[in-house]
Design a protein around this motif. Structure first.
Motif, PDB file in Angstrom:
ATOM      1  N   ARG A  88       2.104   1.939  -3.788  1.00 38.94           N
ATOM      2  CA  ARG A  88       0.605   2.208  -4.065  1.00 38.94           C
ATOM      3  C   ARG A  88       0.645   3.973  -3.830  1.00 38.94           C
ATOM      4  NH1 ARG A  88      -3.945   0.693  -6.796  1.00 38.94           N
ATOM      5  NH2 ARG A  88      -5.349   2.230  -6.836  1.00 38.94           N
ATOM      6  N   SER A 116      -8.799  12.929   8.490  1.00 43.30           N
ATOM      7  CA  SER A 116      -9.136  11.651   8.437  1.00 43.30           C
ATOM      8  C   SER A 116      -8.470  11.305   9.346  1.00 43.30           C
ATOM      9  CB  SER A 116      -8.730  11.661   7.591  1.00 43.30           C
ATOM     10  OG  SER A 116      -9.430  10.173   7.075  1.00 43.30           O
ATOM     11  N   TYR A 147       0.910   7.317  -6.243  1.00 44.49           N
ATOM     12  CA  TYR A 147      -0.117   7.960  -7.038  1.00 44.49           C
ATOM     13  C   TYR A 147       0.773   9.890  -6.914  1.00 44.49           C
ATOM     14  CZ  TYR A 147      -3.216  10.852  -6.146  1.00 44.49           C
ATOM     15  OH  TYR A 147      -4.111  12.313  -6.213  1.00 44.49           O
ATOM     16  N   MET A 195       0.531  -0.809   0.028  1.00 46.60           N
ATOM     17  CA  MET A 195       0.040  -0.298  -0.014  1.00 46.60           C
ATOM     18  C   MET A 195       0.794   1.327   0.234  1.00 46.60           C
ATOM     19  SD  MET A 195      -2.475   0.090  -0.470  1.00 46.60           S
ATOM     20  CE  MET A 195      -3.142   1.635  -0.216  1.00 46.60           C
ATOM     21  N   TRP A 225      -8.170  20.252   7.207  1.00 48.56           N
ATOM     22  CA  TRP A 225      -9.198  18.675   6.500  1.00 48.56           C
ATOM     23  C   TRP A 225      -8.938  17.618   7.686  1.00 48.56           C
ATOM     24  CZ3 TRP A 225      -5.662  21.590   3.574  1.00 48.56           C
ATOM     25  CH2 TRP A 225      -3.819  21.053   3.142  1.00 48.56           C
ATOM     26  N   LEU A 249      -7.066  21.557  -5.637  1.00 46.01           N
ATOM     27  CA  LEU A 249      -6.054  20.888  -6.066  1.00 46.01           C
ATOM     28  C   LEU A 249      -5.209  20.898  -7.080  1.00 46.01           C
ATOM     29  CD1 LEU A 249      -5.542  17.492  -3.766  1.00 46.01           C
ATOM     30  CD2 LEU A 249      -3.655  18.992  -3.877  1.00 46.01           C
ATOM     31  N   PHE A 280     -12.839  10.596  -7.645  1.00 46.98           N
ATOM     32  CA  PHE A 280     -11.718  10.703  -7.132  1.00 46.98           C
ATOM     33  C   PHE A 280     -11.200  11.807  -7.810  1.00 46.98           C
ATOM     34  CE2 PHE A 280      -6.854  10.823  -6.014  1.00 46.98           C
ATOM     35  CZ  PHE A 280      -6.923  11.010  -4.890  1.00 46.98           C
ATOM     36  N   LEU A 333      -1.915  22.893  -3.267  1.00 43.21           N
ATOM     37  CA  LEU A 333      -3.667  23.414  -3.438  1.00 43.21           C
ATOM     38  C   LEU A 333      -3.253  25.392  -3.657  1.00 43.21           C
ATOM     39  CD1 LEU A 333      -4.147  22.453   0.452  1.00 43.21           C
ATOM     40  CD2 LEU A 333      -5.677  22.548  -1.549  1.00 43.21           C
ATOM     41  N   CYS A 343       1.064  15.419   3.539  1.00 45.26           N
ATOM     42  CA  CYS A 343      -0.437  15.568   3.477  1.00 45.26           C
ATOM     43  C   CYS A 343      -0.393  17.258   3.378  1.00 45.26           C
ATOM     44  CB  CYS A 343      -1.136  14.658   4.443  1.00 45.26           C
ATOM     45  SG  CYS A 343      -1.726  13.295   4.363  1.00 45.26           S
ATOM     46  N   ASN A 344       0.888  18.095   3.945  1.00 38.44           N
ATOM     47  CA  ASN A 344       0.351  19.535   4.303  1.00 38.44           C
ATOM     48  C   ASN A 344      -0.245  20.284   3.443  1.00 38.44           C
ATOM     49  OD1 ASN A 344       1.000  19.735   7.114  1.00 38.44           O
ATOM     50  ND2 ASN A 344       3.676  19.392   6.610  1.00 38.44           N
ATOM     51  N   THR A 345       0.382  20.030   1.579  1.00 36.17           N
ATOM     52  CA  THR A 345      -0.012  20.751   0.982  1.00 36.17           C
ATOM     53  C   THR A 345      -1.580  18.800   0.031  1.00 36.17           C
ATOM     54  OG1 THR A 345       1.360  20.223  -0.657  1.00 36.17           O
ATOM     55  CG2 THR A 345       1.126  21.985   0.784  1.00 36.17           C
ATOM     56  N   ARG A 346      -1.161  18.313   0.816  1.00 39.20           N
ATOM     57  CA  ARG A 346      -2.399  17.233  -0.369  1.00 39.20           C
ATOM     58  C   ARG A 346      -3.500  16.456   0.423  1.00 39.20           C
ATOM     59  NH1 ARG A 346       0.498  15.880  -4.755  1.00 39.20           N
ATOM     60  NH2 ARG A 346      -0.696  14.860  -5.508  1.00 39.20           N
ATOM     61  N   PRO A 347      -4.535  16.691   0.218  1.00 37.07           N
ATOM     62  CA  PRO A 347      -5.122  16.215   1.324  1.00 37.07           C
ATOM     63  C   PRO A 347      -6.027  14.989   0.751  1.00 37.07           C
ATOM     64  CG  PRO A 347      -6.062  18.429  -0.306  1.00 37.07           C
ATOM     65  CD  PRO A 347      -4.396  19.274   0.077  1.00 37.07           C
ATOM     66  N   ASP A 348      -5.545  14.737  -0.729  1.00 35.21           N
ATOM     67  CA  ASP A 348      -6.204  13.806  -1.808  1.00 35.21           C
ATOM     68  C   ASP A 348      -5.421  12.575  -1.141  1.00 35.21           C
ATOM     69  OD1 ASP A 348      -3.626  14.818  -2.235  1.00 35.21           O
ATOM     70  OD2 ASP A 348      -3.526  13.981  -4.708  1.00 35.21           O
ATOM     71  N   ILE A 349      -4.303  12.055  -0.212  1.00 34.32           N
ATOM     72  CA  ILE A 349      -3.494  11.308   0.189  1.00 34.32           C
ATOM     73  C   ILE A 349      -4.264  11.457   1.791  1.00 34.32           C
ATOM     74  CG2 ILE A 349      -1.919  11.095  -1.953  1.00 34.32           C
ATOM     75  CD1 ILE A 349       0.294  12.225   0.191  1.00 34.32           C
ATOM     76  N   GLN A 350      -5.076  11.920   1.968  1.00 30.89           N
ATOM     77  CA  GLN A 350      -5.099  12.111   3.737  1.00 30.89           C
ATOM     78  C   GLN A 350      -5.702  10.544   3.835  1.00 30.89           C
ATOM     79  OE1 GLN A 350      -4.233  15.198   6.028  1.00 30.89           O
ATOM     80  NE2 GLN A 350      -3.949  13.188   7.185  1.00 30.89           N
ATOM     81  N   TYR A 351      -6.662   9.883   3.493  1.00 27.24           N
ATOM     82  CA  TYR A 351      -6.694   9.592   4.378  1.00 27.24           C
ATOM     83  C   TYR A 351      -6.184   8.198   3.725  1.00 27.24           C
ATOM     84  CZ  TYR A 351     -10.203   5.561   3.920  1.00 27.24           C
ATOM     85  OH  TYR A 351     -10.792   3.451   3.926  1.00 27.24           O
ATOM     86  N   THR A 388      -4.933   6.236  -8.157  1.00 28.31           N
ATOM     87  CA  THR A 388      -5.390   7.006  -7.310  1.00 28.31           C
ATOM     88  C   THR A 388      -4.785   6.233  -6.631  1.00 28.31           C
ATOM     89  OG1 THR A 388      -6.899   4.854  -7.041  1.00 28.31           O
ATOM     90  CG2 THR A 388      -7.671   6.608  -8.001  1.00 28.31           C
ATOM     91  N   PRO A 389      -4.958   6.948  -4.946  1.00 32.59           N
ATOM     92  CA  PRO A 389      -3.876   6.530  -3.942  1.00 32.59           C
ATOM     93  C   PRO A 389      -4.532   4.943  -3.101  1.00 32.59           C
ATOM     94  CG  PRO A 389      -4.993   8.442  -3.059  1.00 32.59           C
ATOM     95  CD  PRO A 389      -5.467   8.117  -4.526  1.00 32.59           C
ATOM     96  N   VAL A 390      -5.765   4.734  -3.853  1.00 30.31           N
ATOM     97  CA  VAL A 390      -5.651   3.526  -2.336  1.00 30.31           C
ATOM     98  C   VAL A 390      -7.149   2.861  -3.141  1.00 30.31           C
ATOM     99  CG1 VAL A 390      -6.711   3.042  -0.337  1.00 30.31           C
ATOM    100  CG2 VAL A 390      -6.375   5.396  -0.638  1.00 30.31           C
ATOM    101  N   PHE A 430     -11.864  11.604   2.287  1.00 27.59           N
ATOM    102  CA  PHE A 430     -10.613  11.426   2.943  1.00 27.59           C
ATOM    103  C   PHE A 430     -12.431   9.758   4.289  1.00 27.59           C
ATOM    104  CE2 PHE A 430     -11.270  16.022   2.568  1.00 27.59           C
ATOM    105  CZ  PHE A 430      -9.747  16.202   2.848  1.00 27.59           C
TER     106      PHE A 430
END
Lengths: 183, 162
Positions: free
Chosen positions: A4, A61, A8, A1, A59, A178, A169, A17, B138-146, B105-107, A160
């Protein structure tokens, strides 16, 4: 993982951002939760993020601290986490001499969480929810926050709390502000 | 202390933030150890304040913001983009992922994260370093936060599948 995630990141190295120069000082939040998403402990995950104007400023999660016995309870806890963050952000904006008169809209896709927050009656299925989650109700009455319904397919906070298909996504990623900075 | 003497007020909820109000204008001062971020609603007043500061301290004025605490800032039409391309590039090299295949996608949808995949033979320390670095990304990347928050749940007992 891990590999992965790195794969990505490699493909999206220059994403960042975007913060607009003429942003309106209007704050909104989207929230979501999964239910019993952790296979080992059956604990749920909360997700939320805040927009100031059209830019994402905060944000989260996070695994919830205790097991929620219904999806409604999990969603309600997500509302609580967002409310706490919201109050902090509102104070920060006041320190930056910005004026915020209106209640911050918190958008959720859970009708049941909305119902519990608005209706001050203890229901048979919610009477065990800890008292401090009822902080949400207090803030709602004080006019600091307002809960608003958003259909699941438009709830960007999904990003999240679950793994999404590529199409969804990428749509949500764009909604978060982003953008690629070229190069 | 010097800032307070100059009329700044330290925010009670964020100790790195100092704000001064001059009539309708505002100067915002962010202090992180020895890195300063300065902005305001009136350029002349900000310049005056920098000159003041240079009288009392040995301060280097680095010009417009382009790099702060590992985050890069780029001016684009209508605003600014905050990103960490340099940092992420360094991570890819440091952990030997330079040659991995780009993925969209990251996940993985349907991937089941479980503690049962823990493996004693697996190097916990490396895993912790990798995930720690991803948390900074993750500071600038909410897309990988999860994805990163899921991975960080196995900091104490990672396995090959993680």
């Amino acid at each position: 993982m891990v590999k992965r995630v790195f794969g990505y990141l490699k493909g999206t190295l220059r994403l960042g951002l975007f913060y607009s120069r003429d942003a309106q000082p209007c704050m909104r939040a989207f929230i979501d939760s999964d239910w019993a998403g952790c296979y080992d402990t059956r604990v749920s995950t909360s997700g939320n993020f805040f927009f100031l104007g059209e830019s994402c400023i905060s944000w989260l999660s996070k695994k919830q601290p205790t097991v929620a016995t219904s999806s409604c309870e999990a969603e309600y806890r997500a509302v609580f986490t967002a409310t706490v963050e919201c109050i902090w952000l509102r104070r920060l904006l006041i320190d930056l001499c910005m004026e915020i008169d209106d209640a911050t809209h918190i958008l959720t896709d859970s009708q049941s969480a909305l119902a519990i927050a608005r209706n001050p009656v203890f229901h048979a299925r919610t009477k065990h929810i800890e008292v401090h989650y009822h902080y949400v109700r207090e803030r709602l009455h004080a006019g600091d926050i307002d809960l608003v319904y958003v259909p699941t397919q438009d709830n960007v906070a999904d990003i999240f709390t679950k793994a999404l298909s590529r199409e969804k996504f990428e749509t949500f990623r764009k909604a978060l502000g982003l953008l690629s900075c070229g190069g | 202390m010097h800032l307070i003497a100059l009329g700044f007020i330290c925010s009670p909820i964020e100790s790195t933030l100092y704000v001064r109000k001059d009539g309708i204008d505002l100067i915002v001062f962010v202090l992180y150890v020895d890195d300063i971020l300065l902005t305001g609603s009136c350029d002349a007043k900000v310049d005056m304040f920098i000159a003041d500061l240079q009288c009392s301290f040995d301060v280097t004025h680095l010009g417009l913001l382009n790099y702060y605490l590992g985050i890069q800032f780029v001016s684009v039409v209508g605003g600014t983009i905050m990103h960490q391309a340099k940092y992420i590039e360094k991570l890819l090299q440091r952990f030997g992922f330079e040659d991995c295949k780009p993925i969209s996608t990251p996940v993985d949808v349907g991937f089941r994260f479980s503690i049962e995949d823990a493996n004693d033979a697996f190097d916990t320390s490396i895993y912790q370093q990798v995930v720690g670095c991803l948390i900074s990304a993750c500071n600038t990347r909410p897309d990988i936060q999860y994805g990163v928050s899921k991975l960080s749940r196995f900091m104490h007992s990672p396995g090959t599948r993680h």
